[in-house]
Design a protein around this motif. Structure first.
Motif, PDB file in Angstrom:
ATOM      1  N   THR A   5      -1.455  -5.766  12.230  1.00 35.94           N
ATOM      2  CA  THR A   5      -2.645  -6.533  12.598  1.00 35.94           C
ATOM      3  C   THR A   5      -3.882  -5.854  12.038  1.00 35.94           C
ATOM      4  OG1 THR A   5      -1.603  -7.281  14.648  1.00 35.94           O
ATOM      5  CG2 THR A   5      -4.006  -7.438  14.521  1.00 35.94           C
ATOM      6  N   VAL A   6      -4.736  -6.636  11.416  1.00 39.97           N
ATOM      7  CA  VAL A   6      -6.056  -6.177  10.970  1.00 39.97           C
ATOM      8  C   VAL A   6      -7.096  -7.051  11.656  1.00 39.97           C
ATOM      9  CG1 VAL A   6      -7.616  -5.810   9.029  1.00 39.97           C
ATOM     10  CG2 VAL A   6      -5.154  -5.401   8.740  1.00 39.97           C
ATOM     11  N   ALA A   7      -7.996  -6.423  12.414  1.00 38.55           N
ATOM     12  CA  ALA A   7      -9.033  -7.152  13.146  1.00 38.55           C
ATOM     13  C   ALA A   7     -10.382  -6.903  12.481  1.00 38.55           C
ATOM     14  CB  ALA A   7      -9.070  -6.695  14.605  1.00 38.55           C
ATOM     15  N   LEU A   8     -11.149  -7.977  12.294  1.00 40.79           N
ATOM     16  CA  LEU A   8     -12.403  -7.893  11.542  1.00 40.79           C
ATOM     17  C   LEU A   8     -13.599  -8.159  12.438  1.00 40.79           C
ATOM     18  CD1 LEU A   8     -10.088  -9.531   9.658  1.00 40.79           C
ATOM     19  CD2 LEU A   8     -11.865  -9.200   7.960  1.00 40.79           C
ATOM     20  N   LEU A  27      -5.300  -9.234   2.425  1.00 41.05           N
ATOM     21  CA  LEU A  27      -4.005  -9.877   2.189  1.00 41.05           C
ATOM     22  C   LEU A  27      -3.459  -9.589   0.797  1.00 41.05           C
ATOM     23  CD1 LEU A  27      -4.619 -13.321   3.912  1.00 41.05           C
ATOM     24  CD2 LEU A  27      -3.150 -11.469   4.726  1.00 41.05           C
ATOM     25  N   SER A  28      -4.331  -9.352  -0.169  1.00 38.94           N
ATOM     26  CA  SER A  28      -3.870  -8.978  -1.511  1.00 38.94           C
ATOM     27  C   SER A  28      -3.158  -7.636  -1.482  1.00 38.94           C
ATOM     28  CB  SER A  28      -5.058  -8.926  -2.478  1.00 38.94           C
ATOM     29  OG  SER A  28      -5.638 -10.201  -2.658  1.00 38.94           O
ATOM     30  N   VAL A  29      -3.620  -6.751  -0.603  1.00 36.70           N
ATOM     31  CA  VAL A  29      -3.008  -5.425  -0.473  1.00 36.70           C
ATOM     32  C   VAL A  29      -1.801  -5.469   0.456  1.00 36.70           C
ATOM     33  CG1 VAL A  29      -3.386  -3.045   0.315  1.00 36.70           C
ATOM     34  CG2 VAL A  29      -5.190  -4.250  -0.938  1.00 36.70           C
ATOM     35  N   ALA A 138      -8.493  -0.837   4.586  1.00 42.45           N
ATOM     36  CA  ALA A 138      -7.847  -1.411   5.767  1.00 42.45           C
ATOM     37  C   ALA A 138      -6.490  -1.996   5.410  1.00 42.45           C
ATOM     38  CB  ALA A 138      -8.744  -2.490   6.380  1.00 42.45           C
ATOM     39  N   GLY A 139      -6.408  -2.653   4.259  1.00 40.68           N
ATOM     40  CA  GLY A 139      -5.137  -3.213   3.832  1.00 40.68           C
ATOM     41  C   GLY A 139      -4.080  -2.154   3.595  1.00 40.68           C
ATOM     42  N   ILE A 145       0.060   3.265   4.512  1.00 41.69           N
ATOM     43  CA  ILE A 145      -0.452   4.456   3.844  1.00 41.69           C
ATOM     44  C   ILE A 145      -1.043   5.406   4.894  1.00 41.69           C
ATOM     45  CG2 ILE A 145      -2.221   5.315   2.243  1.00 41.69           C
ATOM     46  CD1 ILE A 145       0.111   3.953   0.877  1.00 41.69           C
ATOM     47  N   PRO A 146      -0.709   6.710   4.875  1.00 41.66           N
ATOM     48  CA  PRO A 146      -1.294   7.644   5.841  1.00 41.66           C
ATOM     49  C   PRO A 146      -2.814   7.738   5.688  1.00 41.66           C
ATOM     50  CG  PRO A 146       0.596   8.624   4.731  1.00 41.66           C
ATOM     51  CD  PRO A 146       0.282   7.349   3.994  1.00 41.66           C
TER      52      PRO A 146
END
Length: 264
Positions: A5-8, A27-29, A138-139, A145-146
Motif C-alpha cells: 500500500t502506498v498512501a498519498l 505504479l511504473s515502479v 515510494a515505489g 527495496i531496503p
C-alpha cells in the motif's frame, strides 16, 4: 502475499495532473501497489497542516504502508528529500518538517537522504521533485527495496514546532490547529491532558473568546444549530455546531485560542 500500500497526501489539489502523475510514477515502479488518497487539498505550501493531517490518520493504515507526502514550498531548493522508517510504516517526503507530528508519536528508527540516483527518475525537475524523486522512492520502498538503499543515513532531519497546550493556574490553554470540511474547530487539547487537568470537576470551555454552552459525546447530542464541544475521532477537543459550520459562524481560523477553565 498482500499487495503493498502506498498512501498519498499532498497540496496538489485535483484540478491539475500533479496528483495523478505521482500515482503513475509509483505504479511504473511497483505495478502491484494499492494506492490510497489520504487527500490532496492541504492548503498550498502549508507544512504544519500537512503534518497534522498525516498524524491524524497514519496509524489506521496496514502495517508496512508507504506514505508519500508532498507539501513542498521549498521545491527545487537545497532542502533535502528524505525517507524514514518509524517501525510499522515508511514515509517519503521533503525534509521540511512535514513528518514532525508522526515523528513525535513514533520516533524514527532510521532516516535517509534521497541521494541514490538510480532510485529516482533520470532527470529531476526543479519544480516537480514529487514526480521525479519522491514518487520513485515510494515505489521502490513498496517494491521491497531496503530504506538504506535510497541514500545515506542522517540524524539532522528538520522538524517544526508543533503547538502544545499549556497549563497556568486554573486554565488549560490551547489553540485551533485544524478545521475540517464540516467547519469543526479541532484543537490541540487531547483527551488525556484534558482529563488530568479537570479531574472530574466543573469546567467551562471557550474558543476565540466565545463561551461554549455544553460538552457532548457526539454532535447530535446538541440541538441543531447550537455550539458544542466534544472529543472527536482523533481524541482532541473540538468545537462544532450540530448540522452547521462552527468556523464560518464564529469567523475563526487556525490559531484561534481555545481555553478550558475550572469553575468553582
Amino acid at each position: 502475499m498482500a499487495r503493498p500500500t502506498v498512501a498519498l497526501l499532498t497540496d496538489f489539489g485535483t484540478r491539475d495532473h500533479y496528483a495523478g502523475t505521482l500515482k503513475g510514477v509509483v505504479l511504473s515502479v511497483c505495478p502491484d501497489a494499492t494506492l490510497v488518497d489520504i487527500g490532496h487539498d492541504i492548503p498550498p505550501h502549508d507544512v504544519l497542516a500537512g503534518a497534522l493531517e498525516l498524524a491524524a490518520c497514519y496509524r489506521y493504515f496496514p502495517k508496512d504502508t508507504v506514505f508519500l507526502v508532498v507539501v513542498d514550498p521549498g521545491v527545487g531548493s537545497s532542502r533535502r528529500g528524505i525517507a524514514a522508517d518509524v517501525g510499522d510504516f515508511r514515509l517519503v517526503a521533503p525534509d521540511n518538517g512535514v513528518l514532525s507530528a508522526v515523528f513525535r508519536e513514533s520516533p524514527p528508527k532510521k532516516v535517509v537522504e534521497l541521494t541514490e540516483r538510480k532510485y529516482s527518475r533520470p532527470t529531476v525537475s526543479r519544480t516537480f521533485e514529487g514526480r521525479d524523486r519522491f514518487a520513485p522512492a515510494a515505489g521502490f520502498l513498496a517494491k521491497g527495496i531496503p530504506l538504506i538503499s535510497l541514500g545515506r543515513s542522517i540524524q539532522d532531519f528538520h522538524t517544526i514546532d508543533l503547538p502544545r497546550p499549556s497549563l497556568a493556574g486554573m486554565e488549560l490553554s490551547g489553540e485551533v490547529v485544524r478545521i475540517d470540511r464540516f467547519g469543526n474547530l479541532i484543537t490541540n487539547i487531547d483527551r488525556k491532558t484534558f482529563e488530568q487537568f479537570t479531574s472530574g470537576g466543573s469546567i467551562a470551555v471557550s474558543v476565540g473568546g466565545r463561551d461554549i454552552p455544553r460538552i457532548v459525546a457526539t454532535y447530535a447530542d446538541a440541538p441543531a444549530g447550537e455550539l458544542c464541544a466534544l472529543f472527536g475521532s482523533t481524541d482532541h477537543l473540538e468545537v462544532a455546531i450540530n448540522s452547521g459550520d462552527a468556523a464560518a459562524t464564529l469567523k475563526l481560523a487556525r490559531g484561534a485560542a481555545a481555553n478550558v477553565r475550572i469553575v468553582k
